[in-house]
Scaffold this active site. Sequence first.
Site, PDB file in Angstrom:
ATOM      1  N   TYR A   1      75.403  25.809  71.703  1.00 52.27           N
ATOM      2  CA  TYR A   1      75.209  27.212  72.016  1.00 52.27           C
ATOM      3  C   TYR A   1      73.665  27.557  71.564  1.00 52.27           C
ATOM      4  O   TYR A   1      73.399  26.938  70.287  1.00 52.27           O
ATOM      5  CB  TYR A   1      76.030  28.138  71.244  1.00 52.27           C
ATOM      6  CG  TYR A   1      75.794  29.707  71.352  1.00 52.27           C
ATOM      7  CD1 TYR A   1      76.308  30.649  72.110  1.00 52.27           C
ATOM      8  CD2 TYR A   1      74.839  30.103  70.483  1.00 52.27           C
ATOM      9  CE1 TYR A   1      76.010  31.594  72.558  1.00 52.27           C
ATOM     10  CE2 TYR A   1      74.457  31.614  70.474  1.00 52.27           C
ATOM     11  CZ  TYR A   1      74.882  32.343  71.679  1.00 52.27           C
ATOM     12  OH  TYR A   1      74.646  33.585  71.461  1.00 52.27           O
TER      13      TYR A   1
ATOM     14  N   GLU B   1      70.302  33.583  76.505  1.00 52.33           N
ATOM     15  CA  GLU B   1      71.411  33.035  75.804  1.00 52.33           C
ATOM     16  C   GLU B   1      71.785  31.937  76.740  1.00 52.33           C
ATOM     17  O   GLU B   1      72.064  32.148  78.181  1.00 52.33           O
ATOM     18  CB  GLU B   1      72.733  33.966  75.978  1.00 52.33           C
ATOM     19  CG  GLU B   1      73.979  33.366  75.253  1.00 52.33           C
ATOM     20  CD  GLU B   1      75.254  34.329  75.248  1.00 52.33           C
ATOM     21  OE1 GLU B   1      75.600  34.601  74.039  1.00 52.33           O
ATOM     22  OE2 GLU B   1      75.653  34.586  76.091  1.00 52.33           O
TER      23      GLU B   1
END
Length: 403
Positions: free
Chosen positions: A125, A213
């Site tokens: 991530y 993101e």
Amino acid sequence: MNIHEYQAKEILKKFGVTVQRGIVADTPDKALAAAKELQIETGTKWFVVKSQIHAGGRGKGTIKETGSRGVVLAKGIDEVFDKSKAILGGTLVTHQTGAIGKKVNKVLIAEDVYYPGALEPKEYYMSILLDRATSKPVIMASVEGGMNIEEVAEHSPEKIIKEWINPAIGLQAFQARKVAFALGLEGNAFKEMVKFIHSLYSAYMGLDASMFEINPVLRTSDSKILAVDGKVNLDDNALFRHKDLEELRDISEEDPLEVEAGKSGLNYVKLDGNVGCMVNGAGLAMATMDIIKISGGEPANFLDVGGGANAETVEAGFRIILKDPNVKAILINIFGGIVRCDRVASGVVEAYKKVGNIPVPIIVRLQGTNAEEGAKIIKESGLKVFSAILLKDAAEKIKDVLR
């Protein structure tokens, strides 16, 4: 301003970020053609069919009409048409859309990047956003890729890596290496991740973005680093510097009332309550919503008409608020500083007459310059409009009309 995954990936590529390749399509036939083109270009034999909506959780979400997932794997080119058909035009429900879901107008046909090799593919991530507490951009990364970062923060906070960037000097080489090392990377994957982080930060700053993101960032089986997904949020206030990015806006993904309000120069956000709000100033709007809740109601919207409240803006506000069937009353709360209260009052009366029969009671609270004159205009209008001087008085009147 939110943009779609396929748009985000195109932007990231321009800044040197390596991305999973794909082609967008809006019909099953075009999806099949995209898969054939992608196969020639990349040699991929499997394809990922990804619904394109402004919401997360697509892979776990479900298409109401067909039961298909929002992201599916086509194990061969012959499966692309049917799998795209099961998604396109359907309503995708995820944890972020709520039960109402969002219509899928486009799918991204992407290459398979989870191919076998020397290593097992690994997901990470990564995001870059502004930390308002420190007034610095922060890189957030985790070895728990593919999961919601909120879940990781709740259950395994020690797995979240944070690196703050001094905006005066920008991202330093040692910081990118520090993040890559903390993710446990080595060899070519380590070098690729360092380059990936630098490119991602350049894109974040170059676009005046408010958030990037990438979930997941993938280390492939042959140690390449690439963005498999991409969520980009652009700062609306900086779009005047990026005219080309304004064209990426997808109005079909936005609330129709918010789009209409924007065309009239109003700041409007729809909520789930029963009392419509029309206020000048964001701070006053928040206080107004608080008083509505204290009085036993629920705000139906946030609506800031700004410093130039007049008959035209009030009329536009009325029409937008009244399109919400849940609204049982409207509270207009104006502080007369830049604009005089008597002018606002005249604008309210004029707008009321133009709109016609308004089926819900309206409470108007005016304070500031010429507040008494404004209250007199409201009182003598003969319309179903109630005047209030104090915010407490307005709250009492809301209680009365909601009974």
